[in-house]
Design a protein around this motif. Structure first.
Motif, PDB file in Angstrom:
ATOM      1  N   LYS A 152       0.817  -1.224   0.000  1.00 22.40           N
ATOM      2  CA  LYS A 152       0.000   0.000   0.000  1.00 22.40           C
ATOM      3  C   LYS A 152       0.846   1.267   0.000  1.00 22.40           C
ATOM      4  O   LYS A 152       0.339   2.337  -0.298  1.00 22.40           O
ATOM      5  N   SER A 153       2.112   1.148   0.377  1.00 23.85           N
ATOM      6  CA  SER A 153       3.029   2.291   0.322  1.00 23.85           C
ATOM      7  C   SER A 153       4.450   1.765   0.441  1.00 23.85           C
ATOM      8  O   SER A 153       4.676   0.577   0.709  1.00 23.85           O
TER       9      SER A 153
ATOM     10  N   PRO B  99       8.083  12.354  -3.923  1.00 20.61           N
ATOM     11  CA  PRO B  99       6.694  12.099  -4.323  1.00 20.61           C
ATOM     12  C   PRO B  99       5.690  12.852  -3.451  1.00 20.61           C
ATOM     13  O   PRO B  99       5.900  13.034  -2.247  1.00 20.61           O
ATOM     14  N   ALA B 100       4.603  13.289  -4.068  1.00 20.92           N
ATOM     15  CA  ALA B 100       3.529  13.981  -3.349  1.00 20.92           C
ATOM     16  C   ALA B 100       3.043  13.104  -2.199  1.00 20.92           C
ATOM     17  O   ALA B 100       2.940  11.887  -2.331  1.00 20.92           O
ATOM     18  N   ASN B 101       2.782  13.736  -1.083  1.00 21.17           N
ATOM     19  CA  ASN B 101       2.257  13.095   0.133  1.00 21.17           C
ATOM     20  C   ASN B 101       3.266  12.238   0.885  1.00 21.17           C
ATOM     21  O   ASN B 101       2.912  11.623   1.889  1.00 21.17           O
TER      22      ASN B 101
ATOM     23  N   ILE C 190       5.392   6.859   0.754  1.00 21.72           N
ATOM     24  CA  ILE C 190       5.546   6.929  -0.699  1.00 21.72           C
ATOM     25  C   ILE C 190       4.414   6.086  -1.295  1.00 21.72           C
ATOM     26  O   ILE C 190       4.291   4.903  -0.977  1.00 21.72           O
ATOM     27  N   PRO C 191       3.578   6.674  -2.149  1.00 19.36           N
ATOM     28  CA  PRO C 191       2.427   5.929  -2.684  1.00 19.36           C
ATOM     29  C   PRO C 191       2.839   4.634  -3.400  1.00 19.36           C
ATOM     30  O   PRO C 191       3.913   4.559  -3.999  1.00 19.36           O
ATOM     31  N   ALA C 192       1.982   3.651  -3.329  1.00 20.26           N
ATOM     32  CA  ALA C 192       2.251   2.350  -3.950  1.00 20.26           C
ATOM     33  C   ALA C 192       2.406   2.437  -5.461  1.00 20.26           C
ATOM     34  O   ALA C 192       2.982   1.534  -6.073  1.00 20.26           O
ATOM     35  N   THR C 193       1.918   3.497  -6.066  1.00 22.93           N
ATOM     36  CA  THR C 193       2.040   3.674  -7.517  1.00 22.93           C
ATOM     37  C   THR C 193       3.409   4.226  -7.919  1.00 22.93           C
ATOM     38  O   THR C 193       3.731   4.268  -9.103  1.00 22.93           O
ATOM     39  N   VAL C 194       4.208   4.651  -6.952  1.00 20.85           N
ATOM     40  CA  VAL C 194       5.532   5.223  -7.219  1.00 20.85           C
ATOM     41  C   VAL C 194       6.577   4.119  -7.071  1.00 20.85           C
ATOM     42  O   VAL C 194       6.552   3.362  -6.098  1.00 20.85           O
TER      43      VAL C 194
ATOM     44  N   LEU D  95       5.176  -1.739   2.280  1.00 23.35           N
ATOM     45  CA  LEU D  95       4.392  -1.693   3.517  1.00 23.35           C
ATOM     46  C   LEU D  95       2.929  -2.063   3.300  1.00 23.35           C
ATOM     47  O   LEU D  95       2.378  -1.817   2.227  1.00 23.35           O
ATOM     48  N   LYS D  96       2.297  -2.564   4.354  1.00 22.50           N
ATOM     49  CA  LYS D  96       0.885  -2.945   4.290  1.00 22.50           C
ATOM     50  C   LYS D  96      -0.035  -1.845   4.781  1.00 22.50           C
ATOM     51  O   LYS D  96      -1.191  -2.097   5.091  1.00 22.50           O
ATOM     52  N   THR D  97       0.465  -0.607   4.834  1.00 24.70           N
ATOM     53  CA  THR D  97      -0.345   0.538   5.243  1.00 24.70           C
ATOM     54  C   THR D  97      -0.100   1.703   4.286  1.00 24.70           C
ATOM     55  O   THR D  97       0.996   1.831   3.747  1.00 24.70           O
ATOM     56  N   ASP D  98      -1.118   2.547   4.097  1.00 25.28           N
ATOM     57  CA  ASP D  98      -0.966   3.736   3.250  1.00 25.28           C
ATOM     58  C   ASP D  98      -0.106   4.794   3.928  1.00 25.28           C
ATOM     59  O   ASP D  98       0.698   5.461   3.292  1.00 25.28           O
TER      60      ASP D  98
END
Length: 180
Positions: free
Chosen positions: A63-64, A108-110, A88-92, A144-147
């Motif tokens: 998830k991140s 990365p954003a956020n 770091i978002p999972a899409t990055v 990671l298993k968390t956002d």
């Protein structure tokens, strides 16, 4: 029934053979840090630019991501955390060179950069003491298993490491050396 088991075993073998390992690489780093990536503090005069990092084959359920850089050879009794970036978002799947500058918009954003062991958020390049043997710098990406990890910009690296280890699915590391 025998054909079913043969097909099932073949499917498992193909699936296992095609499974890839979670990996971390850098187009900027070889076996040794160059001056571009070393600190501009503590007697070093490098550019203090964080290297480009990329990772592939994250496990299902990621998830991140988080990235850390740690020197286990620092003469502190507990090592030295040079960089901690989380959420770091999972899409990055990459940190661009310079992303460790917490004041820039390169990360990365956020994402969130917590304080390193020098007491500020972001990247601090290597600067081992003069005449020490080469230090190892372990750069690790965590799936990671968390956002959101739940730490803050003022969370210590040790606390963040504790939180990372409670949420990790997989991790991949590089070791890069530095001596001066």
């Amino acid at each position: 029934m025998r054909n079913f088991f043969c097909i099932l075993i073949a499917f498992i073998a193909i699936k296992t053979a095609s499974a890839q390992t979670f990996t971390l690489k850098s187009n900027d780093l070889g076996g040794q840090f160059t001056n571009e990536f070393t600190a501009n503090a503590f007697g070093c005069n490098g550019s203090n630019k964080s290297p480009e990092l990329s990772w592939a084959n994250a496990p299902e359920g990621t998830k991140s991501f988080a990235v850390t850089m740690y020197d286990p050879d620092a003469p502190t009794g507990s090592g030295f955390w040079h960089w901690v970036i989380v959420n770091i978002p999972a899409t990055v799947h990459e940190l661009k060179a310079g992303a460790g500058d917490a004041k820039s918009n390169v990360a990365p954003a956020n994402s969130l950069q917590s304080i390193n062991d020098a007491g500020f958020p972001g990247y601090l390049g290597p600067c081992p003491p003069e005449h020490d043997a080469a230090h190892r710098y372990v750069i690790t990406v965590y799936a990671l298993k968390t956002d959101k990890l739940g730490n803050t910009a003022t969370s210590t690296a040790a606390l963040t490491g504790f939180m990372l280890n409670g949420q990790v699915i997989a991790k991949a590391s590089l070791i890069v050396y530095c001596k001066r």
